[in-house]
Design an enzyme around this catalytic site. Structure first.
Site, PDB file in Angstrom:
ATOM      1  N   GLU A 262       4.871  -4.954   7.147  1.00  0.00           N
ATOM      2  CA  GLU A 262       4.099  -3.912   7.849  1.00  0.00           C
ATOM      3  C   GLU A 262       4.582  -3.676   9.272  1.00  0.00           C
ATOM      4  O   GLU A 262       4.552  -2.553   9.775  1.00  0.00           O
ATOM      5  CB  GLU A 262       2.607  -4.278   7.878  1.00  0.00           C
ATOM      6  CG  GLU A 262       1.906  -4.205   6.526  1.00  0.00           C
ATOM      7  CD  GLU A 262       1.948  -5.510   5.759  1.00  0.00           C
ATOM      8  OE1 GLU A 262       2.830  -6.358   6.030  1.00  0.00           O
ATOM      9  OE2 GLU A 262       1.099  -5.682   4.866  1.00  0.00           O
TER      10      GLU A 262
ATOM     11  N   ALA B  52       0.855  -1.181   0.000  1.00  0.00           N
ATOM     12  CA  ALA B  52       0.000   0.000   0.000  1.00  0.00           C
ATOM     13  C   ALA B  52       0.892   1.233   0.000  1.00  0.00           C
ATOM     14  O   ALA B  52       2.074   1.166   0.364  1.00  0.00           O
ATOM     15  CB  ALA B  52      -0.911  -0.013   1.223  1.00  0.00           C
TER      16      ALA B  52
ATOM     17  N   GLY C  27       0.744  -5.083   0.958  1.00  0.00           N
ATOM     18  CA  GLY C  27      -0.451  -5.223   0.129  1.00  0.00           C
ATOM     19  C   GLY C  27      -0.153  -5.924  -1.191  1.00  0.00           C
ATOM     20  O   GLY C  27      -1.047  -6.550  -1.781  1.00  0.00           O
TER      21      GLY C  27
ATOM     22  N   GLU D 273      -0.311  -9.477  -0.423  1.00  0.00           N
ATOM     23  CA  GLU D 273      -1.726  -9.800  -0.203  1.00  0.00           C
ATOM     24  C   GLU D 273      -2.493  -9.846  -1.525  1.00  0.00           C
ATOM     25  O   GLU D 273      -3.426 -10.634  -1.682  1.00  0.00           O
ATOM     26  CB  GLU D 273      -2.337  -8.771   0.754  1.00  0.00           C
ATOM     27  CG  GLU D 273      -1.766  -8.930   2.158  1.00  0.00           C
ATOM     28  CD  GLU D 273      -2.101  -7.784   3.087  1.00  0.00           C
ATOM     29  OE1 GLU D 273      -1.940  -6.609   2.674  1.00  0.00           O
ATOM     30  OE2 GLU D 273      -2.527  -8.045   4.225  1.00  0.00           O
TER      31      GLU D 273
HETATM   32  N1  DAK Z   1       4.525   3.242  -0.736  1.00  0.00           N
HETATM   33  C1  DAK Z   1       4.885   4.412  -1.310  1.00  0.00           C
HETATM   34  N2  DAK Z   1       6.018   4.567  -2.021  1.00  0.00           N
HETATM   35  C2  DAK Z   1       6.837   3.520  -2.139  1.00  0.00           C
HETATM   36  C3  DAK Z   1       6.546   2.264  -1.554  1.00  0.00           C
HETATM   37  C4  DAK Z   1       5.318   2.143  -0.823  1.00  0.00           C
HETATM   38  N3  DAK Z   1       4.900   1.007  -0.281  1.00  0.00           N
HETATM   39  N4  DAK Z   1       7.556   1.422  -1.837  1.00  0.00           N
HETATM   40  C5  DAK Z   1       8.426   2.112  -2.580  1.00  0.00           C
HETATM   41  N5  DAK Z   1       8.009   3.373  -2.772  1.00  0.00           N
HETATM   42  C6  DAK Z   1       8.672   4.451  -3.501  1.00  0.00           C
HETATM   43  C7  DAK Z   1       9.859   4.985  -2.741  1.00  0.00           C
HETATM   44  O1  DAK Z   1       9.456   5.929  -1.794  1.00  0.00           O
HETATM   45  C8  DAK Z   1      10.672   5.559  -3.867  1.00  0.00           C
HETATM   46  O2  DAK Z   1      10.089   6.796  -4.232  1.00  0.00           O
HETATM   47  P1  DAK Z   1      11.012   8.129  -4.455  1.00  0.00           P
HETATM   48  O3  DAK Z   1      11.823   8.293  -3.208  1.00  0.00           O
HETATM   49  O4  DAK Z   1      11.842   7.771  -5.662  1.00  0.00           O
HETATM   50  O5  DAK Z   1      10.025   9.216  -4.698  1.00  0.00           O
HETATM   51  C9  DAK Z   1      10.450   4.611  -5.011  1.00  0.00           C
HETATM   52  O6  DAK Z   1       9.219   3.929  -4.714  1.00  0.00           O
HETATM   53  C10 DAK Z   1      11.550   3.567  -5.164  1.00  0.00           C
HETATM   54  O7  DAK Z   1      11.672   2.917  -3.906  1.00  0.00           O
HETATM   55  P2  DAK Z   1      13.114   2.695  -3.193  1.00  0.00           P
HETATM   56  O8  DAK Z   1      14.041   3.803  -3.538  1.00  0.00           O
HETATM   57  O9  DAK Z   1      12.856   2.423  -1.765  1.00  0.00           O
HETATM   58  O10 DAK Z   1      13.616   1.386  -3.944  1.00  0.00           O
HETATM   59  P3  DAK Z   1      14.625   0.272  -3.420  1.00  0.00           P
HETATM   60  O11 DAK Z   1      14.893  -0.583  -4.611  1.00  0.00           O
HETATM   61  O12 DAK Z   1      15.779   0.911  -2.703  1.00  0.00           O
HETATM   62  O13 DAK Z   1      13.816  -0.569  -2.311  1.00  0.00           O
HETATM   63  C11 DAK Z   1      11.924  -1.770  -1.448  1.00  0.00           C
HETATM   64  C12 DAK Z   1      12.762  -1.368  -2.701  1.00  0.00           C
HETATM   65  C13 DAK Z   1      10.694  -2.501  -1.935  1.00  0.00           C
HETATM   66  C14 DAK Z   1      12.757  -2.683  -0.561  1.00  0.00           C
HETATM   67  C15 DAK Z   1      11.560  -0.481  -0.646  1.00  0.00           C
HETATM   68  O14 DAK Z   1      10.999   0.475  -1.560  1.00  0.00           O
HETATM   69  C16 DAK Z   1      10.570  -0.740   0.442  1.00  0.00           C
HETATM   70  O15 DAK Z   1      10.897  -1.272   1.498  1.00  0.00           O
HETATM   71  N6  DAK Z   1       9.296  -0.292   0.226  1.00  0.00           N
HETATM   72  C17 DAK Z   1       8.266  -0.381   1.242  1.00  0.00           C
HETATM   73  C18 DAK Z   1       7.779  -1.776   1.420  1.00  0.00           C
HETATM   74  C19 DAK Z   1       6.709  -1.867   2.492  1.00  0.00           C
HETATM   75  O16 DAK Z   1       6.938  -1.493   3.658  1.00  0.00           O
HETATM   76  N7  DAK Z   1       5.514  -2.329   2.119  1.00  0.00           N
HETATM   77  C20 DAK Z   1       4.385  -2.417   3.031  1.00  0.00           C
HETATM   78  C21 DAK Z   1       3.574  -1.136   2.962  1.00  0.00           C
HETATM   79  S1  DAK Z   1       2.203  -1.182   4.118  1.00  0.00           S
HETATM   80  C22 DAK Z   1      -5.419  -2.030   4.246  1.00  0.00           C
HETATM   81  C23 DAK Z   1      -5.036  -2.990   3.327  1.00  0.00           C
HETATM   82  C24 DAK Z   1      -3.690  -3.174   3.044  1.00  0.00           C
HETATM   83  C25 DAK Z   1      -2.727  -2.438   3.677  1.00  0.00           C
HETATM   84  C26 DAK Z   1      -3.119  -1.493   4.597  1.00  0.00           C
HETATM   85  C27 DAK Z   1      -4.456  -1.307   4.883  1.00  0.00           C
HETATM   86  N8  DAK Z   1      -6.799  -1.844   4.529  1.00  0.00           N
HETATM   87  C28 DAK Z   1      -7.820  -2.598   3.822  1.00  0.00           C
HETATM   88  C29 DAK Z   1      -7.212  -0.865   5.461  1.00  0.00           C
HETATM   89  C30 DAK Z   1      -1.331  -2.658   3.320  1.00  0.00           C
HETATM   90  C31 DAK Z   1      -0.307  -2.028   3.901  1.00  0.00           C
HETATM   91  C32 DAK Z   1       1.041  -2.094   3.308  1.00  0.00           C
HETATM   92  O17 DAK Z   1       1.277  -2.707   2.294  1.00  0.00           O
END
Ligand code: DAK
Length: 260
Positions: free
Chosen positions: A134, A68, A111, A114
């Site tokens: 998360e 997400a 997400g 998921e």
């Molecule tokens: N959200 C927003 N932007 C993201 C992102 C994300 N999840 N993942 C990556 N980006 C963006 C980065 O901010 C970056 O943007 P700029 O800085 O260039 O503007 C760009 O994508 C490239 O990312 P990185 O520079 O970080 O790239 P790397 O290759 O260094 O790293 C990575 C890749 C996948 C390891 C890293 O980007 C990372 O850790 N990303 C976050 C992964 C994460 O934490 N995912 C879980 C998110 S929480 C719900 C249902 C579902 C959910 C919630 C509620 N309801 C029904 C209520 C789900 C929640 C989640 O998924």
């Protein structure tokens, strides 16, 4: 709102197979509410299209989805989350009744994981990684990860992923039963299409009812699942394809299915 110039989801149809591709590569296909809304809309349209038998869901060659959109969630209040109602968008994806194959390259995190878990089959490239990170953000899975992952790979492995937030490799995911086909990265889409093609050749009503029975059983108890199986099994004796499939077997010829 959908961006007119740059669609968030690309759709390509090659009947009877359709490929939907998440198209926000700069943000690693982060699933913003707009992205989820586009996806639900496109997937429902494909589901309703009679020419489409199987849908492949891809994130493109580099990333499936990094989860997400954290930037859209960082300062949200519980009321904001409630009003965004992304839960309903996810529910629309889970309510599709045609088989969906996730074609996973790169990360399927949060997400994104998921989203793959909500699909019926998963084809992954060698460098794919699956994770529920998360916990590292101070939250927990919110779109089925704590439930579907435990059912898919067992509660102990799922617990480790959910509590540590650390991902597993494609090979680990395959060994755990999460991945149907593990292929070279550049073979993910061809392999997903090949699998889709094999399913699309099968009698369409039987495919949908069998799929529904498997999913229902995973989501409910054994007793309810067996009841659904019995009902769907009986219903198939009302299809032309059942008559044709059995006649073809007895006459030692290839069946010609019509999809009804
Ligand atoms: N959200 C927003 N932007 C993201 C992102 C994300 N999840 N993942 C990556 N980006 C963006 C980065 O901010 C970056 O943007 P700029 O800085 O260039 O503007 C760009 O994508 C490239 O990312 P990185 O520079 O970080 O790239 P790397 O290759 O260094 O790293 C990575 C890749 C996948 C390891 C890293 O980007 C990372 O850790 N990303 C976050 C992964 C994460 O934490 N995912 C879980 C998110 S929480 C719900 C249902 C579902 C959910 C919630 C509620 N309801 C029904 C209520 C789900 C929640 C989640 O998924």
């Amino acid at each position: 709102m959908r961006a007119m110039s740059k669609p968030l989801v690309l759709v390509e149809k090659d009947d009877p197979i359709a490929v939907a591709t998440l198209n926000r590569p700069d943000a690693l296909n982060a699933l913003s509410p707009e992205m989820l809304a586009s996806l639900a809309e496109e997937m429902e349209a494909l589901n309703a299209d009679e020419a489409v038998r199987v849908i492949v869901l891809s994130g493109g060659p580099k990333v499936f989805a990094a989860g997400a959109d954290i930037k859209a969630m960082a300062t949200a209040s519980p009321v904001d989350i409630y009003l965004r109602n992304t839960r309903q968008l996810w529910a629309r994806l889970w309510a599709l009744d045609k088989p969906v194959i996730a074609a996973v390259n790169g990360v399927a995190f949060g997400g994104g994981c998921e989203l793959a878990l909500g699909c019926d089959l998963i084809v992954a490239g060698e460098s794919a990684r699956f994770g529920q990170p998360e916990i590292k953000l101070g939250i927990m899975p919110g779109a089925g990860g704590s439930q579907r992952l435990a059912k898919a790979i067992g509660p102990y492995r799922a617990m480790e992923m959910v509590l540590t937030g650390d991902p597993i490799s494609a090979a680990e995911a395959q060994a755990a039963g999460l991945v149907n086909r593990l292929v070279a990265d550049d073979q993910v889409l061809p392999a997903a299409r090949e699998l889709a093609g094999r399913i699309a050749e099968r009698p369409a009503v039987a495919v949908r009812l069998a799929r529904a029975a498997v999913r229902y059983g995973v989501e409910h108890g054994l007793r309810e699942g067996l009841e659904m199986e019995r009902r769907n099994y009986r219903l198939l004796y009302d299809t032309q394809d059942q008559k044709e499939g059995m006649a073809a077997f007895i006459e030692k010829r290839k069946a010609k299915f019509v999809g009804k």
